[in-house]
Write an enzyme that holds these catalytic residues in place. Structure first.
Site, PDB file in Angstrom:
ATOM      1  N   MET A  79      45.149  37.777  47.310  1.00  0.00           N
ATOM      2  CA  MET A  79      44.876  37.168  48.598  1.00  0.00           C
ATOM      3  C   MET A  79      45.951  36.824  49.317  1.00  0.00           C
ATOM      4  O   MET A  79      47.024  36.837  48.780  1.00  0.00           O
ATOM      5  CB  MET A  79      44.305  35.449  48.306  1.00  0.00           C
ATOM      6  CG  MET A  79      42.832  35.828  47.464  1.00  0.00           C
ATOM      7  SD  MET A  79      42.101  34.222  47.163  1.00  0.00           S
ATOM      8  CE  MET A  79      41.550  33.778  48.746  1.00  0.00           C
ATOM      9  N   HIS A  80      45.826  36.617  50.542  1.00  0.00           N
ATOM     10  CA  HIS A  80      46.829  36.068  51.433  1.00  0.00           C
ATOM     11  C   HIS A  80      47.779  37.380  52.194  1.00  0.00           C
ATOM     12  O   HIS A  80      48.726  36.970  53.028  1.00  0.00           O
ATOM     13  CB  HIS A  80      47.654  35.105  51.166  1.00  0.00           C
ATOM     14  CG  HIS A  80      46.917  34.074  50.352  1.00  0.00           C
ATOM     15  ND1 HIS A  80      45.873  33.219  51.096  1.00  0.00           N
ATOM     16  CD2 HIS A  80      47.076  33.499  48.937  1.00  0.00           C
ATOM     17  CE1 HIS A  80      45.541  32.340  50.051  1.00  0.00           C
ATOM     18  NE2 HIS A  80      46.230  32.453  48.992  1.00  0.00           N
ATOM     19  N   ASP A 236      40.611  37.447  44.461  1.00  0.00           N
ATOM     20  CA  ASP A 236      40.830  37.535  42.845  1.00  0.00           C
ATOM     21  C   ASP A 236      40.184  36.303  42.420  1.00  0.00           C
ATOM     22  O   ASP A 236      39.440  36.289  41.432  1.00  0.00           O
ATOM     23  CB  ASP A 236      42.192  37.905  42.765  1.00  0.00           C
ATOM     24  CG  ASP A 236      43.318  36.759  43.178  1.00  0.00           C
ATOM     25  OD1 ASP A 236      42.907  35.933  43.764  1.00  0.00           O
ATOM     26  OD2 ASP A 236      44.515  37.086  42.885  1.00  0.00           O
TER      27      ASP A 236
END
Length: 481
Positions: A79-80, A236
């Site tokens: 992520m991110h 995830d």
């Protein structure tokens, strides 16, 4: 047949799952991370595509018949990350990853520009999230920012290559700091605070919803009889939750991957951004996930193995199945800074209490305990929101170590459960989302909990010894700022 593709930080993992939810085959391909400057972590998006295609090519070589029958594909991913694309959808620079700490100053600027940030997103602005990274790029690489026509997180970029469409699911979008987590939609106010608009964002879908079909030329490359539907997918950790059936309140679980997290699904938002509790939309509608996150978990074990030049399995073997007492050495696992509860990208790790008598086993045990203590910090801030952990399942590569799970059970003082294939949880969860997007089955019927193969119970005396050690461990933290 259904395919789950997990685009992680250290590897791409793919599982092939049949109608009975049995894993028919799995493959992985390693990835590398670059650090051009201290505190900077980046990856070349071309790596993701090369690794995914190579892994699918390998699957076709020895599971051609099963691969031909794939009807649905799910994606999960780290992520991110900020993947910046030009008007032709070409990456303008390497992706800035989730554990990159360069945008600390921009976090304060973002909260100043957008006072409603915490209320809207359920999160505090931190360098790991996507939005502050864009402010950093605008300040330090203005020519790249000006050329940016589309901002995608890693798995959304993979989907773009696979389908030709820019689409993101709401769980991954929650980690951008541009999502209104209550309405599960982009916040125009949040985008404006970073001089962006919806035109530069992907279309949003739920994780279990149909998103787009695989390109016909790729379906032909992998010998698929049709063009499989690709689901919205998930970040995830939400994908890992789907993989173990953690969709209802109280189903707490621990992720021991490159990073770590203690996560709890909820039916309502229970935000605590001041204490760095993360709020994410779940991968299924009308559910959210509250999480405490640590930036280094299994990567700490990989670090000490690399430092000593000894494989992880050889480091763990002498420790046995359970600790007899806490290690005399203490370890702070802040190798990349820390999120919950400190929000400190500059803090670094520490080994404390080393003497001439210290041996390798004491250091390795301390590393595992340091990660467990960091997760105890996450437990305590979640408890402040009313989310009390009574037991926890464990997924991720770290779940293979019985010794580590015993440490966790005693540090957290709750039963900890292990699954047979816990390290493939995110990819398996992605495959489930791919199935739901095709069949439209009831979510509860597909997202069932796998059988637990082992439970680690806390030992009263040992749990008490760890409880007494925890305050000492916490006193080692010294912020640099």
């Amino acid at each position: 047949m259904y395919l789950g593709i997990d685009l992680g930080t250290s590897a791409v993992k793919i599982v092939l799952v049949d109608d009975a939810q049995r894993v028919v085959a799995s493959r992985s391909r390693s990835l590398t991370v670059s650090s051009p400057r201290p505190g900077h972590c980046e990856q070349d998006p071309a790596q993701w595509i090369e690794a995914t295609f190579a892994t699918l090519d390998a699957l076709k070589a020895d599971h051609a018949r099963e691969l031909a029958e794939v009807e649905g594909i799910g994606l999960s991913g780290q992520m991110h990350g900020a993947t910046l694309l030009d008007a032709s959808h070409r990456p303008l620079r390497p992706c800035i990853l989730w554990n990159d700490g360069r945008s600390f100053a921009e976090c304060a600027e973002l909260e100043r520009r957008w006072p409603a940030l915490r209320t809207t997103t359920g999160n505090k602005a931190m360098p790991g999230f996507t939005a502050p990274k864009l402010l950093w790029v605008a300040r330090h690489e203005p020519e790249i920012f000006a050329a940016t026509k589309l901002v995608l997180q890693p798995k959304a970029y993979l989907r773009l290559v696979l389908t030709g469409e820019a689409i993101e699911d709401v769980s991954d979008a929650s980690g951008s700091l541009w999502l209104d987590v209550s309405s599960r939609d982009w916040s125009d106010e949040g985008l404006a605070a970073t001089a962006l608009s919806r035109r530069q964002m992907p279309r949003l879908v739920e994780g279990c919803a149909p998103a787009a079909r695989l390109r016909s030329e790729l379906a032909q490359r992998w010998g698929m009889t049709g063009r499989p539907m690709i689901a919205g997918g998930a970040g995830d950790n939400p994908a890992g939750a789907i993989g173990i059936g953690a969709i209802n309140p109280g189903a707490a679980f621990i992720s021991l991957g490159t990073s770590g997290a203690l996560l709890v699904p909820t039916e309502t938002i229970a935000a605590n951004p001041e204490r760095v509790v993360h709020t994410f939309c779940h991968a299924v509608p009308d559910r959210w996930i509250q999480a405490g996150a640590i930036l280094s978990a299994a990567s700490c074990l990989a670090w000490i193995a690399r430092l000593l030049g000894i494989p992880e399995t050889e480091l763990l073997a002498p420790l046995g199945l359970r600790p007899r007492a806490p290690s005399p050495v203490s370890f702070l696992p802040y190798l990349s800074g820390e999120r919950t509860p400190h929000d400190d990208p500059d803090v670094r790790g520490m080994l404390d209490g080393i003497s001439h008598a210290t041996d390798r086993d004491a250091i390795v045990q301390a590393v595992l305990e340091g990660v467990a203590f960091a997760l105890a910090d996450c437990r305590d801030v979640l408890a402040e929101t009313g989310l009390v952990i009574a037991e926890a399942d464990v997924i991720g590569g770290g779940s293979r170590s019985r010794f580590w799970l015993s440490v966790l059970a005693n540090v957290l003082n709750v039963p900890v459960h292990r699954f047979a294939d816990g390290e493939t949880g995110a990819a398996f969860g992605a495959a489930r989302l791919g199935r739901l997007a095709v069949t439209g089955e009831a979510i509860d019927a597909v997202c069932t909990a796998p059988q637990r193969v082992e439970t680690f119970e806390p030992d009263g005396a040992l749990a008490q010894a760890y409880a007494e050690r925890l305050p000492q461990w916490r006193r080692l933290y010294r912020p640099r700022r």
